[in-house]
Design a protein around this motif. Structure first.
Motif, mmCIF file in Angstrom:
data_model
loop_
_atom_site.group_PDB
_atom_site.id
_atom_site.type_symbol
_atom_site.label_atom_id
_atom_site.label_comp_id
_atom_site.label_asym_id
_atom_site.label_seq_id
_atom_site.Cartn_x
_atom_site.Cartn_y
_atom_site.Cartn_z
ATOM 1 N N MET A 499 20.726 51.742 58.061
ATOM 2 C CA MET A 499 20.117 51.893 56.878
ATOM 3 C C MET A 499 19.753 50.535 56.210
ATOM 4 O O MET A 499 20.705 49.834 56.302
ATOM 5 N N VAL A 500 18.625 50.563 55.757
ATOM 6 C CA VAL A 500 18.205 48.979 55.337
ATOM 7 C C VAL A 500 18.833 48.482 54.248
ATOM 8 O O VAL A 500 18.997 49.214 53.238
ATOM 9 N N LYS A 501 19.065 47.342 54.198
ATOM 10 C CA LYS A 501 19.924 46.703 52.855
ATOM 11 C C LYS A 501 19.206 45.554 52.716
ATOM 12 O O LYS A 501 18.890 44.562 53.790
ATOM 13 N N TYR A 502 18.855 45.016 51.398
ATOM 14 C CA TYR A 502 18.074 43.709 51.104
ATOM 15 C C TYR A 502 18.934 42.816 50.561
ATOM 16 O O TYR A 502 19.505 43.085 49.324
ATOM 17 N N GLY A 503 19.205 41.712 51.328
ATOM 18 C CA GLY A 503 20.284 40.565 50.771
ATOM 19 C C GLY A 503 19.753 39.348 49.796
ATOM 20 O O GLY A 503 20.311 38.390 49.697
ATOM 21 N N GLY A 504 18.387 39.560 49.639
ATOM 22 C CA GLY A 504 17.587 38.523 48.806
ATOM 23 C C GLY A 504 16.509 38.596 48.730
ATOM 24 O O GLY A 504 15.745 39.743 48.850
ATOM 25 N N LEU A 505 15.704 37.584 47.943
ATOM 26 C CA LEU A 505 14.154 37.768 47.705
ATOM 27 C C LEU A 505 13.412 36.510 48.216
ATOM 28 O O LEU A 505 14.215 35.418 48.340
ATOM 29 N N ALA A 506 12.212 36.466 48.526
ATOM 30 C CA ALA A 506 11.396 35.736 49.011
ATOM 31 C C ALA A 506 10.221 35.425 47.959
ATOM 32 O O ALA A 506 9.676 36.425 47.722
ATOM 33 N N LYS A 507 9.725 34.060 48.014
ATOM 34 C CA LYS A 507 8.382 33.855 47.173
ATOM 35 C C LYS A 507 7.536 33.203 48.378
ATOM 36 O O LYS A 507 8.078 32.266 48.970
ATOM 37 N N LEU A 508 6.463 34.035 48.656
ATOM 38 C CA LEU A 508 5.487 33.241 49.732
ATOM 39 C C LEU A 508 4.613 32.565 49.003
ATOM 40 O O LEU A 508 3.760 33.004 48.103
ATOM 41 N N CYS A 509 4.115 31.419 49.362
ATOM 42 C CA CYS A 509 3.304 30.459 48.808
ATOM 43 C C CYS A 509 2.016 30.580 49.691
ATOM 44 O O CYS A 509 2.099 29.878 50.642
ATOM 45 N N LEU A 510 1.195 31.362 49.410
ATOM 46 C CA LEU A 510 0.137 31.833 50.407
ATOM 47 C C LEU A 510 -0.956 31.054 50.450
ATOM 48 O O LEU A 510 -1.739 30.880 51.467
ATOM 49 N N GLN A 511 -0.955 29.765 49.595
ATOM 50 C CA GLN A 511 -2.075 28.923 49.746
ATOM 51 C C GLN A 511 -1.380 27.660 50.184
ATOM 52 O O GLN A 511 -2.032 26.467 50.379
#
Length: 612
Positions: A499-511
């Protein structure tokens, strides 16, 4: 989306004692057919000893209902789908129904956080665990997304005298019509009709329709959104969103203003159109018309546009997008097929050999106005954002090689299949049949040229992490964005649990491009591919999140001037908290951690609703 199958009994039902003080900005408010031979076998199982005199006094419709209920009671046996120990925080909790004080245990709540409520939905099976139904037709089972909807809410109240904060937690079931029915019966009554032996799924599908008029329960467990000052919960199969009073989490009822004119399933991710504030939605169905698009007025009082897009197949489309002028419709081959079910196959299946396309449609266009762009087949349930740039329409989403719903083909071991699917991959080839990591999702970009018809598509990030449940600053929906945020899949923990577990967050700098170029062709994208810059916020060991949302700072101007807020659970201590992370400094420690009085199971999508 999170995923699951359940195997070992480990339910955690925790209750809390309510504190008397309610959230300040709102006081509690009162709630306003199979083969003929199989059919013969079934009929022989109906007991003869009926109270004939009682039955004869009933209307014909009620007699039929009682006979069908007797049929189900005597032919079908409900059995538990238990939880593994590693799946313990997917198990349901008790409803509290009243606010309980939450405790700040680290840092401080930002003074310029807007007063309001952080709210998240999730699957919380009413009867303790998900159920399977066993009969002469075989076995059918609920999938992990089919538990009754429960709302989890953390209220942020600011003291007008000193500016200090008090926080209260509450949870409550969404009172859908099918929830109330099973609650009254004190037992499961809807037969699972999504996965299992084809004759069992088909019989469940038909019997549910005959008994209740719908094939599946209205769960309202997937997302929560606001429109025209009202707040709604929704899941894909609900005919209409359910309005809730966020002050006390009471269910008010369905969205009556549009119920008659819409009258079909409603997407879990409707989008507000830039500038106009109108709400754009789609509705998918297993029967024709397969996909219909609608536009709801900014005041939420009427459906102002509705069009059947004349799809030739039914697809499991979880989300759509908008730009300033267009509606964006993904048509990817996770296909719902009743004919396949009749032939002995599964109801829902990812068909990797089928076509995939993305439609670009003027806001109030008709079916002939849609411009379709053929793309590489894939599964992408969640869209990051869409926008217009010169002659191109840019669509960004989280793309995987296979569908997380409903799971493996009939006869394959579910736990083993999900475990292999969540494994981290070191190489990724779109043209191979991957034995592992086929559920590994990454942010992806499609650039659709409206003038030439050309399509350019590529991954935005490398293979450091699988990512899903993307969010942005919603003030920039449909506009070109600099940033997006995702939840990071913990591949090892997800593979171990199935089962999927989320261990963190990400910030995508799209530019902003990464300073390093990736060499070689191991990612199936050619040499010299440059990825977007990423910043990370990792949680402590065995700590996982769900329902992350972006909250803009009061008076903010910059797109990333705000916070990420998310429900977090520590599996070692079995405690749940809410983290607040500075979006500008995402790699720094959380600015605040708030301990919740109860365990909060992993769930789906969250949102922050302002007190006003």
């Amino acid at each position: 989306m999170a995923t699951s199958c359940s195997y070992y009994a480990f339910p955690l039902m925790i209750s809390c004692t309510a504190e008397s003080r309610p959230p300040r900005f709102g006081l509690p408010k009162p709630s306003t057919s199979s083969s003929s031979s199989a059919a013969c076998k079934v009929m022989k199982l109906i007991p003869y000893h009926r109270q004939i005199s009682t039955i004869m006094d009933l209307p014909i419709k009620e007699i039929a209902g009682k006979l069908l209920e007797a049929l189900v009671d005597h032919v079908f046996e409900f059995v538990d789908q238990p939880y593994l120990p590693s799946q313990s925080n997917f198990a349901p909790v008790d409803e509290i129904g009243e606010p309980v004080r939450a405790t700040l245990v680290h840092g401080s709540i930002p003074h310029d956080l807007p007063e309001g409520v952080y709210i998240r939905t999730g699957s919380n099976p009413l009867h303790g665990v998900q159920k399977s139904a066993v009969s002469i037709f075989g076995k059918s089972s609920h999938v992990w997304v089919e538990g009754e909807g429960m709302i989890h809410a953390l209220y942020f109240n600011k003291d007008s005298s000193d500016g200090g904060w008090t926080t209260f937690y509450n949870n409550k079931y969404v009172s859908t019509d099918t929830f109330e029915l099973e609650k009254e019966k004190k037992k499961p009554v809807f037969l699972p009709a999504t996965e299992g032996d084809p004759p069992a799924v088909l019989s469940a599908f038909l019997l549910n329709l005959m008994r209740f008029g719908v094939a599946n329960k209205n769960m309202s467990n997937t997302n929560v959104f606001e429109h025209a000052g009202k707040h709604y919960t929704i899941s894909e199969n609900d005919v209409a969103p359910y309005e809730i009073d966020i002050r006390n989490l009471e269910t008010i009822g369905t969205w009556d203003e549009i119920a008659d004119s819409w009258n079909r399933p409603f997407t879990s991710h409707p989008k507000k159109a830039p500038r106009t504030g109108e709400l754009v939605t789609i509705g998918i169905d297993a029967k024709n018309p397969y996909l219909v698009l609608g536009v709801i007025s900014a005041d939420g009082k009427k459906l102002i546009h509705k069009v059947d897009l004349r799809f030739k197949r039914s697809i499991l489309c979880h989300e759509m997008g908008v730009t300033q002028r267009y509606n964006i419709i993904p048509d990817f081959p996770t296909i719902i097929d009743l004919n396949r079910l009749l032939r002995g196959g599964s109801l829902i299946r990812y068909e990797k050999e089928e076509y995939a396309r993305i439609g670009v449609m003027p806001r109030y266009g008709e079916v002939d106005s849609v411009r379709w762009f053929e793309v590489k087949p894939c599964c992408a349930f969640h869209i990051i954002n869409c926008y217009e740039e010169d002659d191109e329409v840019v669509v960004m989403g989280c793309r995987a090689q296979d569908s997380i719903i409903p799971g493996p083909d009939l006869g394959k071991d579910k736990l083993e299949w999900f475990s292999r699917g969540f494994k981290k991959v070191d190489s990724y080839d779109d043209h191979s049949n991957m034995e592992e990591g086929f559920l590994f999702a990454r942010p992806y970009e499609w650039r659709l040229n409206m003038k030439t018809g050309q399509v350019k598509e590529r991954y935005l990030v490398g293979l450091q992490f699988s990512m899903d449940f993307p969010i942005i600053n919603h003030n920039f929906t449909g506009l070109k964005t600099k940033y997006a945020y995702t939840q990071l899949v913990h591949s090892h923990a997800s593979s171990a649990a199935g089962m999927v577990k989320y261990g963190g967050l990400a910030k995508l700098c799209l530019q902003d491009n990464n300073v390093q170029f990736l060499e070689g062709t191991q990612n199936g994208e050619g040499s010299g591919e440059e990825y977007r810059k990423i910043e990370y916020h990792m949680f402590p060991e065995n700590t996982f999140c769900t329902g992350a949302s972006f909250v803009a700072k009061q008076g903010s101007v910059d797109e990333d001037d705000g916070w990420l807020i998310t429900f977090v659970h520590n599996e070692d201590t079995n405690t749940s908290e809410v983290y607040i992370v500075d979006a500008k400094k995402i790699s720094s420690e959380a600015v605040a951690k708030i301990r919740l009085p109860c365990r909060v199971p992993y769930g789906f999508h969250g949102a922050y609703m302002h007190a006003s």
